[in-house]
Design a protein around this motif. Structure first.
Motif, PDB file in Angstrom:
ATOM      1  N   ALA A 360      42.577  77.545 -41.311  1.00  8.48           N
ATOM      2  CA  ALA A 360      42.751  78.005 -42.686  1.00  8.48           C
ATOM      3  C   ALA A 360      41.386  78.019 -43.378  1.00  8.48           C
ATOM      4  N   LEU A 361      41.094  79.089 -44.108  1.00  7.83           N
ATOM      5  CA  LEU A 361      39.773  79.250 -44.715  1.00  7.83           C
ATOM      6  C   LEU A 361      39.823  79.367 -46.237  1.00  7.83           C
ATOM      7  N   GLY A 362      40.945  79.017 -46.855  1.00  5.36           N
ATOM      8  CA  GLY A 362      41.004  78.990 -48.316  1.00  5.36           C
ATOM      9  C   GLY A 362      41.031  80.363 -48.935  1.00  5.36           C
ATOM     10  N   ASP A 363      40.155  80.583 -49.938  1.00  3.80           N
ATOM     11  CA  ASP A 363      40.131  81.873 -50.616  1.00  3.80           C
ATOM     12  C   ASP A 363      38.724  82.459 -50.575  1.00  3.80           C
ATOM     13  N   LEU A 364      38.618  83.716 -50.966  1.00  3.00           N
ATOM     14  CA  LEU A 364      37.334  84.399 -51.057  1.00  3.00           C
ATOM     15  C   LEU A 364      37.216  85.064 -52.419  1.00  3.00           C
ATOM     16  N   GLN A 365      36.047  84.935 -53.007  1.00  2.00           N
ATOM     17  CA  GLN A 365      35.750  85.591 -54.269  1.00  2.00           C
ATOM     18  C   GLN A 365      34.822  86.783 -54.018  1.00  2.00           C
ATOM     19  N   SER A 366      34.687  87.635 -55.002  1.00  2.00           N
ATOM     20  CA  SER A 366      33.898  88.851 -54.864  1.00  2.00           C
ATOM     21  C   SER A 366      32.549  88.594 -54.202  1.00  2.00           C
ATOM     22  N   GLU A 367      32.230  89.401 -53.195  1.00  2.00           N
ATOM     23  CA  GLU A 367      30.950  89.374 -52.479  1.00  2.00           C
ATOM     24  C   GLU A 367      30.761  88.180 -51.563  1.00  2.00           C
ATOM     25  N   GLU A 368      31.633  87.201 -51.620  1.00  2.00           N
ATOM     26  CA  GLU A 368      31.444  86.013 -50.789  1.00  2.00           C
ATOM     27  C   GLU A 368      31.632  86.345 -49.311  1.00  2.00           C
ATOM     28  N   GLN A 369      31.016  85.524 -48.478  1.00  2.00           N
ATOM     29  CA  GLN A 369      31.197  85.630 -47.042  1.00  2.00           C
ATOM     30  C   GLN A 369      31.558  84.265 -46.477  1.00  2.00           C
ATOM     31  N   ARG A 370      32.341  84.274 -45.415  1.00  2.00           N
ATOM     32  CA  ARG A 370      32.646  83.064 -44.662  1.00  2.00           C
ATOM     33  C   ARG A 370      32.304  83.348 -43.207  1.00  2.00           C
ATOM     34  N   ASP A 371      31.767  82.345 -42.549  1.00  2.00           N
ATOM     35  CA  ASP A 371      31.409  82.494 -41.149  1.00  2.00           C
ATOM     36  C   ASP A 371      32.011  81.368 -40.325  1.00  2.00           C
ATOM     37  N   VAL A 372      32.552  81.745 -39.187  1.00  2.00           N
ATOM     38  CA  VAL A 372      33.029  80.788 -38.196  1.00  2.00           C
ATOM     39  C   VAL A 372      32.168  80.968 -36.955  1.00  2.00           C
ATOM     40  N   LEU A 373      31.541  79.887 -36.508  1.00  2.00           N
ATOM     41  CA  LEU A 373      30.752  79.910 -35.271  1.00  2.00           C
ATOM     42  C   LEU A 373      31.619  79.390 -34.130  1.00  2.00           C
ATOM     43  N   MET A 374      31.641  80.125 -33.052  1.00  2.00           N
ATOM     44  CA  MET A 374      32.476  79.760 -31.912  1.00  2.00           C
ATOM     45  C   MET A 374      31.644  79.869 -30.644  1.00  2.00           C
ATOM     46  N   GLU A 375      31.683  78.838 -29.823  1.00  2.00           N
ATOM     47  CA  GLU A 375      31.010  78.886 -28.523  1.00  2.00           C
ATOM     48  C   GLU A 375      32.060  79.018 -27.438  1.00  2.00           C
TER      49      GLU A 375
END
Length: 546
Positions: A360-375
């Motif tokens: 779960a990644l919550g919410d996003l506001q205008s222009e925001e970015q979220r990144d998930v790093l996966m190996e």
């Protein structure tokens, strides 16, 4: 190798391969010009032109030898659309302001808070609602959720002006009452709902420890405002590990709560967020951070009165530009790949053989970015032949509620990885390099804070400078956001000169900065000449109005 049956899947695969090629073409171009700037977000992340969140999935390198089993880092990038300021388009909001009116809020603090609340009133429209709760030893509802019509605004502003300081600090009581208001809403409920909790001191009435407050947040109606249990509260389902601790594969040492927002919602249907504001040096920064994190908000550290309106404007600008909520990311692997590391803002759930993960990644506001790093661990695939080929190793599904269109959205992507050995340069994807810098910065800030908590200020400062030097020679050191990370380490270095500086500023600022980089969301005011990480146009515009 899994065969792609549908032509649409083939088109999607080709499209993403073109993206990968563009990313590495960008890298090669800049290798020839080492002093070139790296405007990475503009160069490799498509600017959203509609109201949907964009999903971009890319591996670290141009190719991976098919004759060898190998590790492969992958960046999963979520990019929110740009919200153009328009009160006719944006979603309505329900805001509950929970204000500490204890005696220590005197000396002008409460008056400045009132002035800031007046500003909030001016920015809200008749489709929005505001509620005001004040707390000291007791908790009082000044007015319930009220539409911001011109007539109501006059009455609301008069009630704000009438608030006076007195008593002690029943922080938990005020918080629970605010959450109860959100949960008990009637009429047309805004999709965006938030509790804004502010204090300048330590909780000393009712439930006053972090563990107890976080537990109470899981079922606010299980306690009366004084903190006594009315019934047995629902037990926590899990504890969130910090993003930094997930690097080590173990729970964060000394964690004090921080239940997942998903747990809160499952327990009591609290679908809002909680933002906390801590004033001066006397408040418990870790407690306020944990409270905000338990309900998908952030913590603001306010070391001067002048930053009160700035912080409220930053928060309000974000809330009014929320575009996606209840974001869930699911990864399903194929072709023999397994997950060896998964770094996200919240703890993921895996299946037994580590071939799928969900977070779960919550919410996003205008222009925001979220990144998930996966190996990933990629197996040998010599059956592809001498020339190799491209294999799809993952299907990624993004699900969320689109606040702008009021519908549930699903976005899907694949992970095509070239399994070839043509001798192309082993140059890292700049998106992944930047995210590794973010993780390094967070770890340095948290580890330096631990040193300072033990009185080892010089060791903490040395750790910060060593990490800054490491980030400074990275491929993305010229990128603005990475420069902001280095500014944060400079700021913390200055905040650990001695015990006086650390206790008055450095400790709270460290908590503040670690959360900003974990959430990838602005939550502080940068010093003059310094870069404020993750600040969006919507927040800048709101600050100009204050």
């Amino acid at each position: 190798m899994t065969k792609f049956i549908f032509s649409l899947a083939i088109i999607s695969l080709v499209f993403q391969c073109n993206i990968i090629s563009a990313v590495f073409g960008y890298i090669n171009k800049n290798l020839k010009d080492p002093i070139a700037k790296h405007p990475i977000p503009m160069a490799v992340v498509e600017k959203p032109i509609d109201d949907k969140i964009k999903l971009l999935v890319t591996p670290e390198y141009l190719e991976y030898d098919p004759a060898k089993g190998t590790n492969c880092w992958v960046d999963i990038n979520l990019a929110a659309p740009v919200y153009e300021e328009d009160d006719n388009v944006r979603a309505p909001v329900d805001i509950v302001a929970v204000i500490d009116r204890s005696g220590s809020m005197g000396g002008g603090k409460l008056e400045l808070v009132k002035k800031t609340l007046h500003f909030v009133v001016t920015q809200l429209t008749p489709k929005d609602r505001l509620c005001l709760i004040v707390y000291d030893d007791t908790v009082d509802l000044v007015f319930d959720l009220t539409s911001l019509t011109p007539e109501n605004k006059i009455d609301i502003e008069a009630k704000i002006d009438a608030v006076q300081t007195r008593g002690s600090t029943n922080l938990c009581g005020g918080l629970l009452k605010g959450m109860q208001v959100i949960m008990s809403r009637t009429g047309v409920k805004a999709d965006v709902a938030s509790v804004l909790l502010l204090t300048d001191g330590l909780a000393n009435v009712g439930i006053s420890n972090t563990e107890g407050i976080i537990q109470a947040m899981k079922d606010p109606f299980a306690h009366d405002i004084a903190g006594s249990a009315k019934r047995e509260a629902k037990k926590p389902q899990s504890r969130a590990r910090s993003l930094i601790s997930s690097l080590k594969g173990e729970p964060k040492e000394g964690a004090t709560g921080g239940m997942e927002p998903a747990d809160l919602k499952a327990a009591n249907e609290f679908t809002g967020t909680v933002y906390t504001f801590g004033y001066g040096s006397d408040h418990n920064a870790t407690m306020l951070k944990d409270i905000s994190q338990a309900a998908n908000g952030v913590y603001f550290f306010i070391d001067t009165n002048e930053k009160i309106p700035e912080s409220f404007a930053d928060c309000l600008g974000g809330l009014l530009s929320t575009v996606g909520q209840n974001i869930s990311l699911k990864v399903e692997l194929s072709n023999g790949a397994t997950i060896t590391e998964f770094i996200a803002k919240k703890t993921p759930t895996f299946n037994a053989n580590k071939t799928s993960a969900e977070v779960a990644l919550g919410d996003l506001q205008s222009e925001e970015q979220r990144d998930v790093l996966m190996e990933l661990q990629l197996p040998v695939c010599s059956d592809l032949g001498a020339d190799g080929g491209i294999l799809n190793y993952a299907s990624i599904t993004l699900s969320y509620f689109n606040v702008m269109s009021s519908v549930m959205e699903t976005v899907k992507s694949d992970l095509p990885v070239p399994r070839t050995n043509t001798g192309k340069p082993k140059t890292s994807n700049p998106l992944i390099d930047k995210q590794k810098n973010r993780i390094l910065t967070m770890k340095a800030l948290e580890d330096a804070k631990k040193k300072a908590d033990e009185g080892k200020y010089e060791e903490g400062r040395e750790l910060l400078m060593a990490t800054k030097q490491q980030v400074a020679i990275s491929a993305t050191s010229d990128e603005i956001m990475v420069q902001g990370m280095m500014d944060d380490m400079d700021d913390m270095w200055d905040g650990m000169v001695d015990s006086a500086k650390y206790n008055s500023y450095g400790k709270s600022r460290a908590v503040n900065a670690v959360q900003a980089h974990c959430e990838q969301r602005s939550n502080f005011q940068a010093a003059p000449g310094k870069i404020m990480s993750y600040e969006t146009k919507s927040k800048v515009a709101m600050k100009k109005k204050k």
